[in-house]
Design a protein around this motif. Structure first.
Motif, PDB file in Angstrom:
ATOM      1  N   ASP A  57       0.831  -1.204   0.000  1.00  0.00           N
ATOM      2  CA  ASP A  57       0.000   0.000   0.000  1.00  0.00           C
ATOM      3  C   ASP A  57       0.869   1.259   0.000  1.00  0.00           C
ATOM      4  OD1 ASP A  57      -2.437   1.311  -0.156  1.00  0.00           O
ATOM      5  OD2 ASP A  57      -2.581   1.551   2.018  1.00  0.00           O
ATOM      6  N   THR A  58       1.914   1.231  -0.838  1.00  0.00           N
ATOM      7  CA  THR A  58       2.808   2.381  -1.005  1.00  0.00           C
ATOM      8  C   THR A  58       2.871   2.724  -2.482  1.00  0.00           C
ATOM      9  OG1 THR A  58       4.833   1.113  -1.425  1.00  0.00           O
ATOM     10  CG2 THR A  58       4.267   1.543   0.902  1.00  0.00           C
ATOM     11  N   LYS A  59       3.604   3.752  -2.797  1.00  0.00           N
ATOM     12  CA  LYS A  59       3.876   4.130  -4.190  1.00  0.00           C
ATOM     13  C   LYS A  59       5.389   4.181  -4.409  1.00  0.00           C
ATOM     14  CE  LYS A  59      -0.426   4.564  -5.157  1.00  0.00           C
ATOM     15  NZ  LYS A  59      -1.013   3.245  -5.215  1.00  0.00           N
ATOM     16  N   LEU A  60       6.134   3.412  -3.620  1.00  0.00           N
ATOM     17  CA  LEU A  60       7.590   3.462  -3.651  1.00  0.00           C
ATOM     18  C   LEU A  60       8.176   3.039  -5.001  1.00  0.00           C
ATOM     19  CD1 LEU A  60       8.345   2.118  -0.066  1.00  0.00           C
ATOM     20  CD2 LEU A  60       8.535   4.484  -0.894  1.00  0.00           C
ATOM     21  N   PHE A  61       7.615   2.028  -5.624  1.00  0.00           N
ATOM     22  CA  PHE A  61       8.124   1.579  -6.919  1.00  0.00           C
ATOM     23  C   PHE A  61       7.862   2.652  -7.978  1.00  0.00           C
ATOM     24  CE2 PHE A  61       7.598  -0.907 -10.941  1.00  0.00           C
ATOM     25  CZ  PHE A  61       8.920  -1.273 -11.089  1.00  0.00           C
ATOM     26  N   ALA A  62       6.670   3.214  -7.990  1.00  0.00           N
ATOM     27  CA  ALA A  62       6.338   4.282  -8.940  1.00  0.00           C
ATOM     28  C   ALA A  62       7.254   5.479  -8.740  1.00  0.00           C
ATOM     29  CB  ALA A  62       4.873   4.695  -8.790  1.00  0.00           C
ATOM     30  N   THR A  67      11.825   8.770 -10.513  1.00  0.00           N
ATOM     31  CA  THR A  67      13.139   9.353 -10.224  1.00  0.00           C
ATOM     32  C   THR A  67      14.164   8.904 -11.265  1.00  0.00           C
ATOM     33  OG1 THR A  67      12.682   9.482  -7.863  1.00  0.00           O
ATOM     34  CG2 THR A  67      14.994   9.491  -8.512  1.00  0.00           C
ATOM     35  N   LEU A  68      14.191   7.621 -11.571  1.00  0.00           N
ATOM     36  CA  LEU A  68      15.127   7.106 -12.571  1.00  0.00           C
ATOM     37  C   LEU A  68      14.857   7.680 -13.964  1.00  0.00           C
ATOM     38  CD1 LEU A  68      15.318   3.376 -11.448  1.00  0.00           C
ATOM     39  CD2 LEU A  68      17.160   5.065 -11.354  1.00  0.00           C
ATOM     40  N   SER A  69      13.623   8.103 -14.194  1.00  0.00           N
ATOM     41  CA  SER A  69      13.240   8.670 -15.484  1.00  0.00           C
ATOM     42  C   SER A  69      13.420  10.183 -15.522  1.00  0.00           C
ATOM     43  CB  SER A  69      11.778   8.328 -15.789  1.00  0.00           C
ATOM     44  OG  SER A  69      11.605   6.924 -15.809  1.00  0.00           O
ATOM     45  N   GLY A  70      13.945  10.734 -14.430  1.00  0.00           N
ATOM     46  CA  GLY A  70      14.195  12.169 -14.390  1.00  0.00           C
ATOM     47  C   GLY A  70      12.989  12.993 -14.001  1.00  0.00           C
ATOM     48  N   GLY A  71      12.012  12.375 -13.360  1.00  0.00           N
ATOM     49  CA  GLY A  71      10.799  13.088 -12.976  1.00  0.00           C
ATOM     50  C   GLY A  71      10.414  12.789 -11.552  1.00  0.00           C
ATOM     51  N   VAL A  72       9.194  13.110 -11.238  1.00  0.00           N
ATOM     52  CA  VAL A  72       8.641  12.819  -9.923  1.00  0.00           C
ATOM     53  C   VAL A  72       7.273  12.181 -10.107  1.00  0.00           C
ATOM     54  CG1 VAL A  72       9.862  14.641  -8.685  1.00  0.00           C
ATOM     55  CG2 VAL A  72       7.653  15.146  -9.688  1.00  0.00           C
ATOM     56  N   ILE A 125      13.219  20.625  -2.610  1.00  0.00           N
ATOM     57  CA  ILE A 125      12.174  21.658  -2.663  1.00  0.00           C
ATOM     58  C   ILE A 125      11.699  21.830  -4.105  1.00  0.00           C
ATOM     59  CG2 ILE A 125      11.642  24.099  -2.282  1.00  0.00           C
ATOM     60  CD1 ILE A 125      13.816  24.000  -0.019  1.00  0.00           C
ATOM     61  N   GLY A 126      12.631  21.811  -5.054  1.00  0.00           N
ATOM     62  CA  GLY A 126      12.265  21.900  -6.468  1.00  0.00           C
ATOM     63  C   GLY A 126      11.367  20.752  -6.890  1.00  0.00           C
ATOM     64  N   ASP A 127      11.670  19.549  -6.411  1.00  0.00           N
ATOM     65  CA  ASP A 127      10.817  18.388  -6.711  1.00  0.00           C
ATOM     66  C   ASP A 127       9.412  18.584  -6.159  1.00  0.00           C
ATOM     67  OD1 ASP A 127      12.863  17.111  -8.051  1.00  0.00           O
ATOM     68  OD2 ASP A 127      13.325  15.717  -6.420  1.00  0.00           O
ATOM     69  N   GLU A 128       9.308  19.123  -4.944  1.00  0.00           N
ATOM     70  CA  GLU A 128       7.996  19.388  -4.352  1.00  0.00           C
ATOM     71  C   GLU A 128       7.226  20.413  -5.173  1.00  0.00           C
ATOM     72  OE1 GLU A 128       6.024  18.169  -1.742  1.00  0.00           O
ATOM     73  OE2 GLU A 128       7.474  16.559  -2.044  1.00  0.00           O
ATOM     74  N   ILE A 129       7.915  21.455  -5.618  1.00  0.00           N
ATOM     75  CA  ILE A 129       7.259  22.468  -6.460  1.00  0.00           C
ATOM     76  C   ILE A 129       6.749  21.816  -7.739  1.00  0.00           C
ATOM     77  CG2 ILE A 129       7.697  24.504  -7.903  1.00  0.00           C
ATOM     78  CD1 ILE A 129       9.578  25.484  -5.632  1.00  0.00           C
ATOM     79  N   HIS A 130       7.589  20.996  -8.351  1.00  0.00           N
ATOM     80  CA  HIS A 130       7.186  20.305  -9.581  1.00  0.00           C
ATOM     81  C   HIS A 130       5.978  19.407  -9.320  1.00  0.00           C
ATOM     82  CE1 HIS A 130       7.589  18.416 -13.492  1.00  0.00           C
ATOM     83  NE2 HIS A 130       7.515  17.247 -12.888  1.00  0.00           N
TER      84      HIS A 130
END
Length: 154
Positions: A57-62, A67-72, A125-130
Motif C-alpha cells: 500500500d505504497t507508491k515506492l516503486f512508482a 526518479t530514474l526517469s528524471g521526474g517525480v 524543494i524543487g521536486d515538491e514544487i514540480h
C-alpha cells in the motif's frame, strides 16, 4: 540502487516484513532475497514489483521509476474529491514552496558556493514544487476540461 531501496521499503511497509511479503507473493525468503539483491542472475520483474507495491500500500516503486526517469511521481486524488477551494489550497501550498525555495536559495548562495547538503535541499524543494504544479494542473484539467477527457478516452 534506487529500485532496491524501493523494494526494501515496500517489504518494511508490510506488517510481518519479509515473511509476510514472501508468503503473499508465493516466494521463499531465499527466492525473494535473490531477486531483490540480484543474486544468481535473478531480478524482480516489473509485475512482481507492482504486486509488492500493491501489497505494501505504497507508491515506492512508482516513485523510484519516476526518479530514474528524471521526474517525480504525482499521486492524484479523484476529481470528485476536488473543488475550487481545494485547488486554491493547492495554489497556496505551491506559493509556500516557492517562498521556501527562494529563502533557501538565498541562504545557500550567501557564501558564494552551494555544498552537497544545500544542493540536495534545493533539489528536494524543487521536486515538491514540480509535484505540486503537476498535481494542480492535472486536477484543473480533470475538472474543467471534461470535453477533452472524453475525446482522449474515445
Amino acid at each position: 540502487m534506487i529500485l532496491r531501496r524501493s523494494y526494501l521499503g515496500m517489504i518494511r511497509a508490510v506488517t510481518g516484513g519479509w515473511d509476510a511479503m514472501c508468503a503473499t507473493l508465493g516466494y521463499s525468503r531465499d527466492a525473494l532475497e535473490n531477486r531483490v539483491y540480484e543474486k544468481k542472475g535473478q531480478s524482480l520483474t516489473v509485475e512482481t514489483a507492482l504486486q509488492m507495491q500493491s501489497i505494501s500500500d505504497t507508491k515506492l516503486f512508482a516513485e523510484a521509476i519516476a526518479t530514474l526517469s528524471g521526474g517525480v511521481f504525482v499521486m492524484l486524488p479523484e476529481s470528485s474529491e476536488i473543488d475550487n477551494e481545494a485547488l486554491l489550497s493547492k495554489f497556496n501550498k505551491l506559493h509556500t514552496h516557492i517562498g521556501l525555495l527562494s529563502r533557501r536559495f538565498n541562504e545557500a548562495t550567501e557564501d558564494g558556493e552551494i555544498d552537497k547538503r544545500e544542493r540536495a535541499d534545493l533539489a528536494a524543494i524543487g521536486d515538491e514544487i514540480h509535484r505540486h504544479t503537476q498535481e494542480l494542473l492535472a486536477l484543473t484539467f480533470r475538472i474543467y476540461c471534461r470535453g477533452e477527457e472524453e475525446k482522449v478516452a474515445a
